[in-house]
Design an enzyme around this catalytic site. Structure first.
Site, PDB file in Angstrom:
ATOM      1  N   HIS A 467       0.833  -1.207   0.000  1.00 50.12           N
ATOM      2  CA  HIS A 467       0.000   0.000   0.000  1.00 50.12           C
ATOM      3  C   HIS A 467       0.870   1.261   0.000  1.00 50.12           C
ATOM      4  CE1 HIS A 467      -3.668   2.350   1.157  1.00 50.12           C
ATOM      5  NE2 HIS A 467      -2.742   3.154   1.670  1.00 50.12           N
ATOM      6  N   GLU A 468       1.792   1.335   0.967  1.00 50.27           N
ATOM      7  CA  GLU A 468       2.641   2.525   1.055  1.00 50.27           C
ATOM      8  C   GLU A 468       3.553   2.641  -0.166  1.00 50.27           C
ATOM      9  OE1 GLU A 468       1.829   4.725   3.055  1.00 50.27           O
ATOM     10  OE2 GLU A 468       0.516   3.454   4.248  1.00 50.27           O
ATOM     11  N   HIS A 471       1.762   4.361  -2.928  1.00 47.33           N
ATOM     12  CA  HIS A 471       1.880   5.821  -2.794  1.00 47.33           C
ATOM     13  C   HIS A 471       3.245   6.288  -3.301  1.00 47.33           C
ATOM     14  CE1 HIS A 471      -1.785   6.812  -0.735  1.00 47.33           C
ATOM     15  NE2 HIS A 471      -1.518   6.090   0.336  1.00 47.33           N
ATOM     16  N   HIS A 474       3.514   6.598  -6.954  1.00 49.94           N
ATOM     17  CA  HIS A 474       2.821   7.805  -7.403  1.00 49.94           C
ATOM     18  C   HIS A 474       3.769   9.007  -7.330  1.00 49.94           C
ATOM     19  CE1 HIS A 474      -1.422   9.894  -7.230  1.00 49.94           C
ATOM     20  NE2 HIS A 474      -0.802  10.073  -8.380  1.00 49.94           N
TER      21      HIS A 474
END
Length: 679
Positions: A467-468, A471, A474
């Protein structure tokens, strides 16, 4: 005071953590505020007519070193804080709030920005320039530029108070987390707890010069205890301690802070012409209005609640049959969920952990990023860090071009808040023909290595890492002109799409075989386990969905109404939770007083965005599933239309460009198994 430009004369212009002492931050930030003000003065005193270049772009690229100092300091306050840093934060935060208002309430600056905005139709601007211009104009118009002087002064006063209160809230939660420990010396009290968690607890006890085992409220300690400890009374003690942070009628109590924050946010919104704080916030979100958010949450609640109630009855019946538990309590949930999962799927997190050595999972996520987006990661040891645990990586593309600097900080410590997050030390932007690449960091709290074992992750921790890292991708793959539109600088209910979509690879055989292998034998994760992971992925999904919806509803209950009549934080919270309650109420606990996402972080009126983004991510991943999870065409499209574009255009435009259509909730409901459960 050190020369800031010389401080940043480092490899990759990386953050010079070791060159800056804590006491240096205040004078350095004060100096850079003055430097940024001089840059603003140059814009406002320009005798030439306002243009996009001399006003909007000049403003966009001002305050470069101030931004870098702020990112360094506030990450330290989250990841490696101490009393000195916390005291400095109480001085620096209001100072920055005041400086922000100095810009937003600067009438000369607003007039120049407005002049450019009003000639927008005559300007030959591309999509990104148009977005920047509109954002700049709205940052003034939405934040008091048109207010009278007395109202501007009132706004400054509110913002200064809010910045201090938010810091105080977080400091109290951290202090409460650090203050509690459960010290056990009797072996019967640790029955059921896995060997790895016990060894970590023993190490923690030794570090405190104590015999036996010490458990605390950091997640790597708390979660295994609540999941596996056979002693029900001790599970209750841990759950109540975790759930009552900021709720003890002492100097760390956060109830008045919560009331003050919500009232000030409401007053601020009214001052700016909005009905509530949620109306103000959501104007700049995909959802647009509180009504749409509440409808979204209620629609999911209607679909999830029957499934959740059915699952809860199943869990209650299981606990009764197994142990004679007549009433399932909150401290029973994780314990019996794990036991039932083991029974139904023969799947135990402890059986899986040996296959998820942290270093292997990190290598796995790097490999997946390489196969999807042509990224390469090389650990480097010449980049400054704020703690010896932090690892740094040089990121390049397949042609060897420098793409990003990546920091990873994985383990808990006393000066680090709980949870996991991604941050940036340097944004990507293009200026004077140079594509200035970003510096990205992820911070987590995973189980530390012990004397006999490496760091072994639970499957939930594996998904947290993915999940991290989503990010981080991105941020790392950003390719925009302007820093304020780069990377994760997108609508808050869009920012979770890249992070949540990457979690899907954790459930795919093709991805798991890249990194899931036994840390001792090297054996690949057996395919039967992979199948069990897939089958169990929607296990108790109704209950989990209800839990997430409850947080979103609580957030909206604080920010979507006039909160001035609320006197009792706990009573208000109980009312907000009434539609989602499954377990009996615990009067000793309070969610709001430790709800850092909305009272310390940036999720006020935005917690719904996790579920909103789940709709997007499930819909997006269906395309990967259809074409192949490593399909280059789909990956390139996701990279070019989502990951690299940041906030340059409306997120729905970007999403439809990738997907060819607006997202539909059906994919999420299918993945969660809720369509089947309620039909």
């Amino acid at each position: 005071m050190p020369d800031i430009r010389k401080l940043f004369d480092t490899i990759y212009e990386s953050a010079p953590f070791q060159k800056i002492q804590a006491a240096d931050y205040l004078p350095l930030i004060e100096n850079e505020i003055q430097e940024a003000k001089r840059e603003i003065d140059l814009i406002t005193s320009n005798t030439q007519s306002p243009t996009f270049k001399n006003t909007i772009e000049a403003l966009e690229f001002s305050g470069k070193y101030l931004d870098r100092m702020i990112s360094m300091f506030f990450n330290l306050n989250s990841a490696e804080t101490n009393d000195e840093i916390q005291k400095l934060a109480q001085k620096i935060s209001p100072m920055l709030s005041e400086f922000g208002n100095d810009i937003r309430l600067n009438q000369k600056l607003f007039q120049r920005v407005e002049a450019v905005y009003l000639q927008q139709k005559e300007l030959d601007l591309n999509a990104e320039q148009t977005t920047l211009l509109e954002n700049r104009y709205k940052s003034f118009a939405r934040n008091g530029a048109a207010l009278s002087e007395d109202k501007k002064n009132k706004l400054r006063e509110i913002d200064k108070k809010l910045s201090s209160l938010s810091l105080k809230f977080g400091e109290n939660v951290l202090a409460e987390t650090n203050a509690f420990e459960l010290h056990l010396t009797d072996e019967k009290d640790i029955s059921g707890i896995p060997e790895g968690a016990l060894e970590a607890a023993k190490n923690l006890a030794e570090s405190k010069d104590k015999e036996g085992w010490v458990f605390d409220l950091n997640y790597p300690s708390l979660v295994p205890f609540l999941t596996y400890a056979d002693n029900r009374e001790l599970r209750k003690k841990m759950l109540l301690a975790s759930g009552s942070k900021g709720f003890h009628n002492d100097e760390l109590d956060n109830r008045e802070t919560v009331l003050s924050i919500t009232r000030l946010r409401f007053e601020r919104a009214n001052l700016l012409g909005y009905k509530t704080h949620a109306h103000y916030v959501l104007e700049e979100r995909m959802a647009k209005t509180p009504g749409k958010v509440n409808d979204f949450l209620k629609e999911l609640l209607e679909k999830a609640k029957p499934a959740a109630q059915k699952e809860f009855m199943q869990l209650q019946d299981f606990a009764r049959e197994r142990d004679g538990i007549e009433q399932l309590e909150k401290w029973d949930g994780a314990y019996y969920t794990e036991k039932l999962k083991q029974k139904l799927f023969d799947l135990d997190d402890e059986k899986l952990k040996p296959y998820f050595k942290l270093e292997n999972v990190v290598l796995g996520v790097f490999t997946i990023a390489h196969q999807l987006y042509d990224l390469n990661f090389e650990e480097v040891h010449d980049v400054d860090t704020y703690h010896e645990d932090v690892k740094t990586y040089k990121v390049t593309d397949n042609s060897g071009n420098f793409t990003a600097l990546f920091y990873a900080d994985f383990f808990p410590r006393p000066g680090k808040r709980n949870g996991a997050w991604m941050t940036s030390y340097k944004p990507q932007c293009i200026k004077d023909g140079i594509n200035d690449r970003p510096h990205i960091s992820i911070v987590c709290n995973f189980t530390k290595p012990t004397k006999t074992k490496p760091s072994l992750l639970t499957f939930n921790e594996v998904t947290t890492l993915f999940h991290e890292f989503g990010h981080a991708l991105h941020g790392m793959l950003a390719n925009t002109t302007y820093p304020s539109l780069s990377g994760t600088s997108v609508y808050w209910d869009f920012v979770e799409l890249p992070s949540q979509v990457l979690e899907n690879w954790c459930y795919e055989k093709e991805a798991l075989k890249l990194f899931a292998r036994h840390y001792e034998t090297g054996e690949d994760l057996p395919m039967e386990y992979v199948e069990k992971i897939r089958k169990s992925s929607s296990f108790m999904e109704g209950i989990q969905t209800l839990r997430q919806l409850s947080f979103g509803l609580l957030d909206m209950s604080w920010h979507g109404i006039d909160p001035t009549t609320i006197k009792d934080v706990k009573a208000h919270e109980n009312k907000a939770f009434s539609a989602t309650n499954l377990y009996p109420e615990t009067p000793e606990t309070c969610m709001s007083t430790a709800f850092s996402h909305i009272f310390q972080g940036g999720y006020s009126s935005g917690y719904y965005s996790y579920k909103w983004a789940e709709v997007l991510d499930a819909d997006a991943f269906e395309l990967f599933r259809e074409k192949g999870i490593f399909n280059k065409e789909v990956a390139v499209s996701f990279k070019e239309n989502i990951l690299s574009r940041g906030g340059t255009e409306d997120p729905m435009i970007l999403y439809k460009r990738f997907r060819g259509q607006e997202p539909k909730p059906d994919a999420l409901l299918r993945r969660a198994g809720l369509l089947e459960k309620v039909s």
